[in-house]
Design a protein around this motif. Structure first.
Motif, PDB file in Angstrom:
ATOM      1  N   LEU A   1     -67.321 -94.253 -56.320  1.00 18.30           N
ATOM      2  CA  LEU A   1     -66.992 -92.866 -56.677  1.00 18.30           C
ATOM      3  C   LEU A   1     -65.738 -92.807 -57.554  1.00 18.30           C
ATOM      4  CD1 LEU A   1     -67.693 -91.072 -53.267  1.00 18.30           C
ATOM      5  CD2 LEU A   1     -69.140 -91.137 -55.301  1.00 18.30           C
ATOM      6  N   ALA A   2     -64.789 -93.738 -57.325  1.00 17.34           N
ATOM      7  CA  ALA A   2     -63.559 -93.743 -58.126  1.00 17.34           C
ATOM      8  C   ALA A   2     -63.843 -94.156 -59.568  1.00 17.34           C
ATOM      9  CB  ALA A   2     -62.528 -94.680 -57.505  1.00 17.34           C
ATOM     10  N   ALA A   3     -64.977 -94.856 -59.785  1.00 18.82           N
ATOM     11  CA  ALA A   3     -65.328 -95.267 -61.152  1.00 18.82           C
ATOM     12  C   ALA A   3     -65.799 -94.078 -61.981  1.00 18.82           C
ATOM     13  CB  ALA A   3     -66.413 -96.341 -61.103  1.00 18.82           C
TER      14      ALA A   3
ATOM     15  N   ALA B   1     -62.569 -87.000 -43.426  1.00 18.50           N
ATOM     16  CA  ALA B   1     -61.178 -87.295 -43.803  1.00 18.50           C
ATOM     17  C   ALA B   1     -60.744 -86.480 -45.029  1.00 18.50           C
ATOM     18  CB  ALA B   1     -61.032 -88.787 -44.083  1.00 18.50           C
ATOM     19  N   GLY B   2     -61.682 -85.743 -45.600  1.00 18.70           N
ATOM     20  CA  GLY B   2     -61.358 -84.934 -46.789  1.00 18.70           C
ATOM     21  C   GLY B   2     -61.315 -85.750 -48.071  1.00 18.70           C
ATOM     22  N   TYR B   3     -61.911 -86.959 -48.039  1.00 16.51           N
ATOM     23  CA  TYR B   3     -61.845 -87.844 -49.208  1.00 16.51           C
ATOM     24  C   TYR B   3     -62.974 -87.612 -50.204  1.00 16.51           C
ATOM     25  CZ  TYR B   3     -58.223 -90.656 -46.965  1.00 16.51           C
ATOM     26  OH  TYR B   3     -57.049 -91.081 -46.395  1.00 16.51           O
TER      27      TYR B   3
ATOM     28  N   ALA C   1     -68.875 -86.569 -54.734  1.00 17.46           N
ATOM     29  CA  ALA C   1     -67.732 -86.846 -55.612  1.00 17.46           C
ATOM     30  C   ALA C   1     -66.511 -87.152 -54.764  1.00 17.46           C
ATOM     31  CB  ALA C   1     -67.441 -85.647 -56.509  1.00 17.46           C
ATOM     32  N   LEU C   2     -65.602 -87.930 -55.318  1.00 11.52           N
ATOM     33  CA  LEU C   2     -64.318 -88.154 -54.667  1.00 11.52           C
ATOM     34  C   LEU C   2     -63.507 -86.859 -54.811  1.00 11.52           C
ATOM     35  CD1 LEU C   2     -63.532 -90.869 -53.421  1.00 11.52           C
ATOM     36  CD2 LEU C   2     -62.267 -91.406 -55.500  1.00 11.52           C
ATOM     37  N   SER C   3     -62.867 -86.423 -53.735  1.00 10.44           N
ATOM     38  CA  SER C   3     -62.002 -85.235 -53.834  1.00 10.44           C
ATOM     39  C   SER C   3     -60.667 -85.658 -54.460  1.00 10.44           C
ATOM     40  CB  SER C   3     -61.766 -84.649 -52.445  1.00 10.44           C
ATOM     41  OG  SER C   3     -61.016 -85.570 -51.681  1.00 10.44           O
ATOM     42  N   ALA C   4     -59.849 -84.679 -54.818  1.00  8.67           N
ATOM     43  CA  ALA C   4     -58.521 -85.002 -55.371  1.00  8.67           C
ATOM     44  C   ALA C   4     -57.736 -85.827 -54.347  1.00  8.67           C
ATOM     45  CB  ALA C   4     -57.782 -83.713 -55.704  1.00  8.67           C
ATOM     46  N   ARG C   5     -57.857 -85.430 -53.086  1.00  8.39           N
ATOM     47  CA  ARG C   5     -57.162 -86.147 -52.015  1.00  8.39           C
ATOM     48  C   ARG C   5     -57.715 -87.574 -51.882  1.00  8.39           C
ATOM     49  NH1 ARG C   5     -57.201 -84.090 -45.760  1.00  8.39           N
ATOM     50  NH2 ARG C   5     -56.088 -85.863 -44.902  1.00  8.39           N
ATOM     51  N   GLY C   6     -59.041 -87.701 -51.994  1.00  9.26           N
ATOM     52  CA  GLY C   6     -59.676 -89.007 -51.891  1.00  9.26           C
ATOM     53  C   GLY C   6     -59.259 -89.937 -53.023  1.00  9.26           C
ATOM     54  N   ARG C   7     -59.125 -89.362 -54.213  1.00 13.51           N
ATOM     55  CA  ARG C   7     -58.720 -90.186 -55.370  1.00 13.51           C
ATOM     56  C   ARG C   7     -57.293 -90.717 -55.170  1.00 13.51           C
ATOM     57  NH1 ARG C   7     -61.334 -91.009 -60.214  1.00 13.51           N
ATOM     58  NH2 ARG C   7     -62.995 -89.569 -59.668  1.00 13.51           N
TER      59      ARG C   7
ATOM     60  N   GLN D   1     -56.169 -94.616 -54.766  1.00 13.50           N
ATOM     61  CA  GLN D   1     -55.112 -95.221 -55.595  1.00 13.50           C
ATOM     62  C   GLN D   1     -54.016 -95.823 -54.718  1.00 13.50           C
ATOM     63  OE1 GLN D   1     -55.267 -95.857 -58.738  1.00 13.50           O
ATOM     64  NE2 GLN D   1     -57.233 -94.791 -58.901  1.00 13.50           N
ATOM     65  N   ASP D   2     -53.658 -95.092 -53.649  1.00 12.01           N
ATOM     66  CA  ASP D   2     -52.647 -95.603 -52.714  1.00 12.01           C
ATOM     67  C   ASP D   2     -53.146 -96.885 -52.047  1.00 12.01           C
ATOM     68  OD1 ASP D   2     -51.002 -93.535 -53.328  1.00 12.01           O
ATOM     69  OD2 ASP D   2     -51.397 -92.357 -51.516  1.00 12.01           O
ATOM     70  N   TYR D   3     -54.435 -96.873 -51.706  1.00  8.96           N
ATOM     71  CA  TYR D   3     -55.040 -98.048 -51.069  1.00  8.96           C
ATOM     72  C   TYR D   3     -54.958 -99.258 -51.998  1.00  8.96           C
ATOM     73  CZ  TYR D   3     -58.640-100.974 -48.931  1.00  8.96           C
ATOM     74  OH  TYR D   3     -59.318-102.026 -48.371  1.00  8.96           O
ATOM     75  N   LEU D   4     -55.314 -99.061 -53.285  1.00  8.31           N
ATOM     76  CA  LEU D   4     -55.253-100.153 -54.266  1.00  8.31           C
ATOM     77  C   LEU D   4     -53.816-100.652 -54.432  1.00  8.31           C
ATOM     78  CD1 LEU D   4     -57.593 -99.298 -57.296  1.00  8.31           C
ATOM     79  CD2 LEU D   4     -58.028-100.774 -55.337  1.00  8.31           C
TER      80      LEU D   4
END
Lengths: 118, 226
Positions: free
Chosen positions: A28-30, A63-65, A82-88, A92-95
């Motif tokens: 989804l992040a892609a 989780a709202g992601y 879709a990835l939510s703004a929070r999920g994105r 990114q934080d995870y990466l």
């Protein structure tokens, strides 16, 4: 220190840090911000069963992601994800966390691989 | 919340190692990119081949010093078939890459597609009107050769600007220049200019895109990328 056995500590978001959900969020992040993907296409890209994918999507949605949109194409119901703004941000934080953990383990892990190869 | 039980419930008894995590992300990202991204190099190759061979055929069968003057109709037929084949290949490739996608990119792509459709539908109306106004045959042939190339070049520049694709932008600009050069050269050499400068540029752009894709694949994955 046995680096071969190092597992990711809790700095890595547990909602994302599971093989299936990691692959879902990576997919989804892609997509560009503002884009969403049909459930069957997502399923094909992940090679997961519909039931398994639904289970993981529910956890990510809780989780709202991710955002799940249910719509109709003609008379056929269609589900888009879709990835939510929070999920994105979470991804990114995870990466970023993963990169710093990998960087921290790098010099020692090469020692570890030599040891295991000997 | 117990993070351990949450992880274990979906990944089995063994938590992911950092290396496994990195591999999962990089392999899935590569898979998604291969499936969803429109591969310009393939489209450039299809159109470059069609232009190179098609225009070369027109050049070889046109003018007083034509190599094969009797094959002019066949050359037109071949060019038409090549263009239809390139168009079909493009449509199928884009449809496969973007199926199941909705949102901003899909809307942008649809509007961009309509821009091609509307502008190319306008072409015959304009050129037939110029012909009806009494323009000579040679001028009409030149319009049929260069105006489509102008539209192609402008669309590639637009796409380059919208999707931050420098290769496409430069290719578009070069195709516009090639159209000007062809117009200045005049028939029948204009066909040769469009074949070599236009079709050749598509093939060079295709080669450049492949080189760049390979360099990106050799480079670090998305985890270790900055």
């Amino acid at each position: 220190m046995r680096l071969g056995a190092v597992t990711a500590p809790f700095e890595l978001d547990p909602v994302i840090h599971a093989a299936a959900r990691l692959r879902v969020t990576t997919t989804l992040a892609a997509l560009a911000t503002g884009d969403r993907i049909a459930f069957p296409r997502l399923q094909a890209l992940l090679e997961m069963t519909a039931g398994n994918l639904s289970t993981h999507l529910r956890k990510l949605e809780d989780a709202g992601y991710i955002e799940i949109t249910k719509t109709h194409q003609g008379r056929i119901p269609a589900t888009y994800v879709a990835l939510s703004a929070r999920g994105r941000i979470a991804y990114q934080d995870y990466l970023a966390a993963l990169r710093s953990l990998l960087a921290a383990s790098m010099p020692a892990s090469s020692v570890g691989s030599e040891a295991s190869g000997a | 919340m117990n993070p351990i039980s949450d992880i274990d419930s979906s990944t089995g008894p063994e938590p992911l190692t950092l290396e496994q995590t990195r591999q999962i992300i990089d392999s899935q990202r590569a898979r998604v990119d291969a499936a969803l991204v429109v591969d310009e190099s393939r489209l450039y190759t299809a159109w470059g081949g069609a232009w190179l061979v098609g225009f070369l055929g027109l050049w070889a069968t046109s003018g007083p010093d034509a190599l094969f003057p009797s094959a002019r109709a066949a050359a037109f037929g071949l060019f038409f078939l090549l263009l239809v084949a390139a168009m079909a290949f493009t449509a199928v490739h884009i449809a496969r890459a973007t199926r199941g996608l909705r949102g901003v990119s899909a809307t942008t792509g649809r509007m961009y597609g309509w821009s091609w459709c509307v502008s190319f539908s306008a072409l015959p109306v304009l050129i037939f009107s110029v012909e009806r106004g009494g323009a000579p045959r040679a001028a009409i042939d030149l319009l049929w050769t260069t105006l489509p190339a102008l539209l192609v070049g402008v669309h590639y520049m637009m796409a380059g600007a919208m999707w931050q694709d420098r290769t496409g932008f430069v290719l578009g600009g070069w195709i516009v220049l090639s159209a000007c050069l062809a117009a200045l050269t005049g028939p029948p050499a204009a066909y040769l200019v469009m074949s070599l400068a236009g079709g050749g540029a598509f093939l060079v752009a295709a080669g450049w895109s492949v080189t760049r894709q390979r360099a990106q694949q050799r480079g670090s994955g998305c985890v270790s990328a900055p």
